[in-house]
Design a protein around this motif. Sequence first.
Motif, PDB file in Angstrom:
ATOM      1  N   HIS A 299      55.632  57.006  28.739  1.00  0.00           N
ATOM      2  CA  HIS A 299      56.800  57.851  28.967  1.00  0.00           C
ATOM      3  C   HIS A 299      57.003  58.114  30.459  1.00  0.00           C
ATOM      4  O   HIS A 299      58.143  58.157  30.939  1.00  0.00           O
ATOM      5  CB  HIS A 299      56.655  59.166  28.198  1.00  0.00           C
ATOM      6  CG  HIS A 299      56.992  59.053  26.742  1.00  0.00           C
ATOM      7  ND1 HIS A 299      56.096  58.636  25.800  1.00  0.00           N
ATOM      8  CD2 HIS A 299      58.156  59.272  26.079  1.00  0.00           C
ATOM      9  CE1 HIS A 299      56.668  58.622  24.603  1.00  0.00           C
ATOM     10  NE2 HIS A 299      57.927  59.004  24.754  1.00  0.00           N
ATOM     11  N   VAL A 300      55.918  58.298  31.196  1.00  0.00           N
ATOM     12  CA  VAL A 300      56.030  58.481  32.646  1.00  0.00           C
ATOM     13  C   VAL A 300      56.660  57.249  33.281  1.00  0.00           C
ATOM     14  O   VAL A 300      57.563  57.351  34.130  1.00  0.00           O
ATOM     15  CB  VAL A 300      54.652  58.778  33.270  1.00  0.00           C
ATOM     16  CG1 VAL A 300      54.726  58.706  34.792  1.00  0.00           C
ATOM     17  CG2 VAL A 300      54.161  60.160  32.842  1.00  0.00           C
ATOM     18  N   GLU A 301      56.206  56.077  32.874  1.00  0.00           N
ATOM     19  CA  GLU A 301      56.750  54.840  33.440  1.00  0.00           C
ATOM     20  C   GLU A 301      58.222  54.673  33.101  1.00  0.00           C
ATOM     21  O   GLU A 301      58.999  54.137  33.905  1.00  0.00           O
ATOM     22  CB  GLU A 301      55.939  53.629  32.962  1.00  0.00           C
ATOM     23  CG  GLU A 301      54.576  53.500  33.612  1.00  0.00           C
ATOM     24  CD  GLU A 301      54.662  53.429  35.142  1.00  0.00           C
ATOM     25  OE1 GLU A 301      55.569  52.734  35.655  1.00  0.00           O
ATOM     26  OE2 GLU A 301      53.825  54.068  35.808  1.00  0.00           O
ATOM     27  N   GLU A 302      58.645  55.128  31.918  1.00  0.00           N
ATOM     28  CA  GLU A 302      60.057  55.054  31.551  1.00  0.00           C
ATOM     29  C   GLU A 302      60.899  55.935  32.475  1.00  0.00           C
ATOM     30  O   GLU A 302      62.010  55.562  32.866  1.00  0.00           O
ATOM     31  CB  GLU A 302      60.246  55.473  30.098  1.00  0.00           C
ATOM     32  CG  GLU A 302      59.765  54.432  29.091  1.00  0.00           C
ATOM     33  CD  GLU A 302      59.860  54.916  27.656  1.00  0.00           C
ATOM     34  OE1 GLU A 302      60.190  56.110  27.445  1.00  0.00           O
ATOM     35  OE2 GLU A 302      59.594  54.104  26.745  1.00  0.00           O
TER      36      GLU A 302
ATOM     37  N   LEU B  51      56.266  66.168  35.256  1.00  0.00           N
ATOM     38  CA  LEU B  51      56.599  65.268  34.156  1.00  0.00           C
ATOM     39  C   LEU B  51      55.663  65.494  32.972  1.00  0.00           C
ATOM     40  O   LEU B  51      56.095  65.529  31.817  1.00  0.00           O
ATOM     41  CB  LEU B  51      56.526  63.819  34.629  1.00  0.00           C
ATOM     42  CG  LEU B  51      57.583  63.395  35.658  1.00  0.00           C
ATOM     43  CD1 LEU B  51      57.361  61.944  36.067  1.00  0.00           C
ATOM     44  CD2 LEU B  51      58.992  63.585  35.126  1.00  0.00           C
ATOM     45  N   GLU B  52      54.393  65.651  33.259  1.00  0.00           N
ATOM     46  CA  GLU B  52      53.421  65.873  32.187  1.00  0.00           C
ATOM     47  C   GLU B  52      53.710  67.174  31.445  1.00  0.00           C
ATOM     48  O   GLU B  52      53.500  67.261  30.230  1.00  0.00           O
ATOM     49  CB  GLU B  52      52.007  65.865  32.760  1.00  0.00           C
ATOM     50  CG  GLU B  52      51.559  64.471  33.221  1.00  0.00           C
ATOM     51  CD  GLU B  52      50.237  64.483  33.959  1.00  0.00           C
ATOM     52  OE1 GLU B  52      49.619  63.406  34.065  1.00  0.00           O
ATOM     53  OE2 GLU B  52      49.823  65.562  34.435  1.00  0.00           O
ATOM     54  N   MET B  53      54.213  68.185  32.152  1.00  0.00           N
ATOM     55  CA  MET B  53      54.575  69.441  31.493  1.00  0.00           C
ATOM     56  C   MET B  53      55.719  69.233  30.502  1.00  0.00           C
ATOM     57  O   MET B  53      55.823  69.939  29.504  1.00  0.00           O
ATOM     58  CB  MET B  53      54.979  70.491  32.538  1.00  0.00           C
ATOM     59  CG  MET B  53      53.797  71.081  33.282  1.00  0.00           C
ATOM     60  SD  MET B  53      52.676  71.991  32.192  1.00  0.00           S
ATOM     61  CE  MET B  53      53.708  73.396  31.767  1.00  0.00           C
ATOM     62  N   GLY B  54      56.569  68.249  30.780  1.00  0.00           N
ATOM     63  CA  GLY B  54      57.667  67.955  29.860  1.00  0.00           C
ATOM     64  C   GLY B  54      57.192  67.443  28.518  1.00  0.00           C
ATOM     65  O   GLY B  54      57.936  67.479  27.531  1.00  0.00           O
ATOM     66  N   ALA B  55      55.949  66.955  28.479  1.00  0.00           N
ATOM     67  CA  ALA B  55      55.374  66.445  27.229  1.00  0.00           C
ATOM     68  C   ALA B  55      54.430  67.457  26.588  1.00  0.00           C
ATOM     69  O   ALA B  55      53.686  67.118  25.659  1.00  0.00           O
ATOM     70  CB  ALA B  55      54.632  65.134  27.504  1.00  0.00           C
ATOM     71  N   PHE B  56      54.489  68.706  27.057  1.00  0.00           N
ATOM     72  CA  PHE B  56      53.520  69.718  26.612  1.00  0.00           C
ATOM     73  C   PHE B  56      53.531  69.912  25.101  1.00  0.00           C
ATOM     74  O   PHE B  56      52.481  70.125  24.485  1.00  0.00           O
ATOM     75  CB  PHE B  56      53.825  71.047  27.313  1.00  0.00           C
ATOM     76  CG  PHE B  56      52.864  72.147  26.971  1.00  0.00           C
ATOM     77  CD1 PHE B  56      51.611  72.196  27.556  1.00  0.00           C
ATOM     78  CD2 PHE B  56      53.202  73.141  26.059  1.00  0.00           C
ATOM     79  CE1 PHE B  56      50.717  73.215  27.255  1.00  0.00           C
ATOM     80  CE2 PHE B  56      52.318  74.151  25.739  1.00  0.00           C
ATOM     81  CZ  PHE B  56      51.070  74.193  26.345  1.00  0.00           C
ATOM     82  N   CYS B  57      54.711  69.849  24.482  1.00  0.00           N
ATOM     83  CA  CYS B  57      54.799  70.114  23.041  1.00  0.00           C
ATOM     84  C   CYS B  57      54.487  68.879  22.205  1.00  0.00           C
ATOM     85  O   CYS B  57      54.496  68.944  20.975  1.00  0.00           O
ATOM     86  CB  CYS B  57      56.174  70.661  22.681  1.00  0.00           C
ATOM     87  SG  CYS B  57      57.521  69.470  22.926  1.00  0.00           S
TER      88      CYS B  57
ATOM     89  N   MET C   1      63.111  64.113  29.617  1.00  0.00           N
ATOM     90  CA  MET C   1      62.961  62.857  28.890  1.00  0.00           C
ATOM     91  C   MET C   1      61.545  62.670  28.341  1.00  0.00           C
ATOM     92  O   MET C   1      61.340  61.882  27.409  1.00  0.00           O
ATOM     93  CB  MET C   1      63.291  61.683  29.811  1.00  0.00           C
ATOM     94  CG  MET C   1      64.722  61.639  30.312  1.00  0.00           C
ATOM     95  SD  MET C   1      65.910  61.529  28.966  1.00  0.00           S
ATOM     96  CE  MET C   1      65.462  59.935  28.279  1.00  0.00           C
ATOM     97  N   MET C   2      60.591  63.378  28.901  1.00  0.00           N
ATOM     98  CA  MET C   2      59.188  63.166  28.524  1.00  0.00           C
ATOM     99  C   MET C   2      58.889  63.535  27.076  1.00  0.00           C
ATOM    100  O   MET C   2      57.920  63.049  26.494  1.00  0.00           O
ATOM    101  CB  MET C   2      58.267  63.953  29.452  1.00  0.00           C
ATOM    102  CG  MET C   2      58.153  63.392  30.860  1.00  0.00           C
ATOM    103  SD  MET C   2      57.347  61.775  30.911  1.00  0.00           S
ATOM    104  CE  MET C   2      55.693  62.212  30.343  1.00  0.00           C
ATOM    105  N   SER C   3      59.695  64.387  26.476  1.00  0.00           N
ATOM    106  CA  SER C   3      59.438  64.788  25.089  1.00  0.00           C
ATOM    107  C   SER C   3      60.195  63.928  24.088  1.00  0.00           C
ATOM    108  O   SER C   3      60.291  64.282  22.913  1.00  0.00           O
ATOM    109  CB  SER C   3      59.783  66.264  24.880  1.00  0.00           C
ATOM    110  OG  SER C   3      61.167  66.472  25.077  1.00  0.00           O
ATOM    111  N   ASP C   4      60.731  62.794  24.572  1.00  0.00           N
ATOM    112  CA  ASP C   4      61.424  61.840  23.698  1.00  0.00           C
ATOM    113  C   ASP C   4      62.548  62.537  22.925  1.00  0.00           C
ATOM    114  O   ASP C   4      62.554  62.563  21.685  1.00  0.00           O
ATOM    115  CB  ASP C   4      60.429  61.187  22.737  1.00  0.00           C
ATOM    116  CG  ASP C   4      60.998  59.947  22.071  1.00  0.00           C
ATOM    117  OD1 ASP C   4      61.960  59.371  22.606  1.00  0.00           O
ATOM    118  OD2 ASP C   4      60.490  59.565  21.003  1.00  0.00           O
ATOM    119  N   PRO C   5      63.536  63.104  23.636  1.00  0.00           N
ATOM    120  CA  PRO C   5      64.555  63.936  22.980  1.00  0.00           C
ATOM    121  C   PRO C   5      65.456  63.161  22.036  1.00  0.00           C
ATOM    122  O   PRO C   5      65.722  61.972  22.231  1.00  0.00           O
ATOM    123  CB  PRO C   5      65.352  64.489  24.168  1.00  0.00           C
ATOM    124  CG  PRO C   5      65.164  63.479  25.248  1.00  0.00           C
ATOM    125  CD  PRO C   5      63.765  62.979  25.083  1.00  0.00           C
TER     126      PRO C   5
END
Length: 236
Positions: free
Chosen positions: A114-117, A97-103, A150-154
Amino acid sequence: MLKVNGINVFYGNVQALFDVSIEVGDNEIVSIIGANGAGKTTLMKTIMGINRPAKGDITYNGEIISNLKAHLVVGRGIVYIPEGREVFPQMSVLENLEMGAFCKKYSKAELDRHVEEVYELFPRLKERAKQLAGTLSGGEQQMLAIGRGMMSDPRLLMFDEPSLGLAPVIVDEMFDAIVKINRTRKTPVVIVEQNAFMAMSISDRTYVLEVGHIVGSGPSQELLNSPDIKKAYLGG
């Protein structure tokens, strides 16, 4: 929001897409159906900047993005959930999940939120937060792939064969989650799917892709009742 305008795409000397045009409006769910080899994944990868069109262009919120590299397309808010899930098997659920927010340059508090969402959408992932992704079931890996996206708030989500290899009850769960994301977050969705009935049953509009050509399009409910579509894709 997204407009694909007359693109041609080649793999070497072999043409995969022929003058393909599609549009995705705000808050819409759009499905793209077709048999294996129709060019569905090629279209998704071209939108993402992995393939480059030889002709035509792709605009997103009025900006031409067909000349951008993939990480810049992601930075614009377009997220692709690939066929086969492609989770990082030797990393934990939380690390995936954290990798999804890498950018994204989230603060620790923003990252946690975002993880909790994601956990709220898929409670099973919270139970398995420390478990290696490679040990999850196919359905759980699909949940993780969606959660990671979803982690990058698409601002636009694209799904490539989300039902692939999943039991029917899990397929229903995945499609329910897609509808929930669309309705609660107002996030437009594109679904590329061989399970035409499932894709069309939740989408506003559908495009039919055959051997690289768009051969039909229209409101999904109308196409569900089309004799030609029933015969070709719904077993009717």
